[in-house]
Design a protein around this motif. Structure first.
Motif, short mmCIF file in Angstrom:
data_model
loop_
_atom_site.label_atom_id
_atom_site.label_comp_id
_atom_site.label_asym_id
_atom_site.label_seq_id
_atom_site.Cartn_x
_atom_site.Cartn_y
_atom_site.Cartn_z
N PHE A 1 0.46 -1.23 -0.34
CA PHE A 1 -0.18 -0.59 0.02
C PHE A 1 1.21 1.45 -0.06
CE2 PHE A 1 -2.67 3.08 1.34
CZ PHE A 1 -3.81 3.35 1.20
N HIS A 2 0.71 1.89 -1.03
CA HIS A 2 1.56 2.72 -0.98
C HIS A 2 1.01 4.72 -1.08
CE1 HIS A 2 4.82 0.70 -2.87
NE2 HIS A 2 4.57 -0.17 -3.24
N ILE A 3 1.00 4.85 0.04
CA ILE A 3 0.27 6.67 -0.20
C ILE A 3 1.02 8.09 -0.97
CG2 ILE A 3 -0.11 8.84 1.49
CD1 ILE A 3 -0.69 6.39 4.14
N MET A 4 0.02 8.36 -1.58
CA MET A 4 0.92 9.62 -2.91
C MET A 4 0.41 10.62 -1.61
SD MET A 4 1.81 7.83 -5.66
CE MET A 4 2.02 6.24 -4.44
N GLU A 5 1.75 11.61 -1.44
CA GLU A 5 1.38 13.02 -0.78
C GLU A 5 1.23 13.57 -1.63
OE1 GLU A 5 2.51 13.50 2.19
OE2 GLU A 5 2.76 11.00 3.10
N LYS A 6 -0.10 15.42 -1.05
CA LYS A 6 -0.51 16.17 -1.30
C LYS A 6 -1.34 15.67 -2.55
CE LYS A 6 2.65 19.03 0.76
NZ LYS A 6 3.76 19.93 0.14
#
Length: 206
Positions: free
Chosen positions: A177-182
């Protein structure tokens, strides 16, 4: 309503076709062949969506009759690839938003022999039939999952995507699971590069 069909974006170069990536777009987008439904969140207006849902939130039941209708089309699409010589373990499915939700159903209900599943800015309803099906028939080799979500998404909230990933991982699916900032409710280059690497890893050249 039209039948699903493959949309080929590149010309044949003479290189043997040994694998397939199926990408399902988000609601309201378009493709060469796409189902058009009265879409409840759009006030019942006709929209290019894969299936209907009561509201864009994980807190409502899935509209299973609508999902069952697209199930037949997706299975036919995969079957055509199989008949063309591409086995399911050489096929990856993925999608954005609603297309990602459809990918969850495809890879963890309708064909668990797929090489992988990727989803971008997507979620499953809290009592999704995907979870129920995984509980009924646990174990086995499930397709690996790549899930990506922006932390500024104001349509499909990050916590919905994270909860989906946590639930599906608990039921035996391995993945990242990867979170993309902004990033809001959209694709970005970094995320697409992660998808590219995922495809190259699970569909190596033959």
């Amino acid at each position: 309503m039209s039948k699903l069909g493959a949309l080929h974006l590149t010309k044949h170069t003479g290189v043997k076709h040994t694998a397939t990536v199926i990408f399902f777009h988000g609601s309201g987008s378009s493709g060469g062949d796409i189902m058009e439904w009265p879409y409840t969140p759009a006030g019942g207006q006709m929209s290019n969506v894969w299936f209907d849902r009561a509201y864009i939130t994980p807190d409502v039941p899935e509209k299973l009759n609508s999902i069952a209708s697209i199930e037949t089309e997706v299975k036919n699409l995969i079957r055509k690839e199989n008949e063309a010589g591409i086995p399911s373990n050489r096929i990856i499915v993925g999608g954005f938003s609603m297309g990602g939700t459809l990918s969850f159903h495809t890879g963890y209900r309708w064909d668990r022999n797929l090489a992988g599943v990727f989803v971008f800015s997507s979620f499953l309803n809290k009592n999704s039939i995907v979870y129920e099906d995984l509980k009924k028939s646990p174990g086995g080799n499930l397709p690996p999952l790549l899930q990506i979500h922006g932390n500024s998404d104001d349509l499909v909230y990050l916590e919905w995507g994270q909860a989906t990933f946590d639930n599906i991982k608990e039921l035996g699916v391995s993945g990242e699971f990867h979170i993309m900032e902004k990033l809001g409710h959209s694709l970005n280059k970094r995320g697409m590069n992660l998808i590219k690497s995922f495809i190259e890893k699970h569909l190596p050249e033959q």
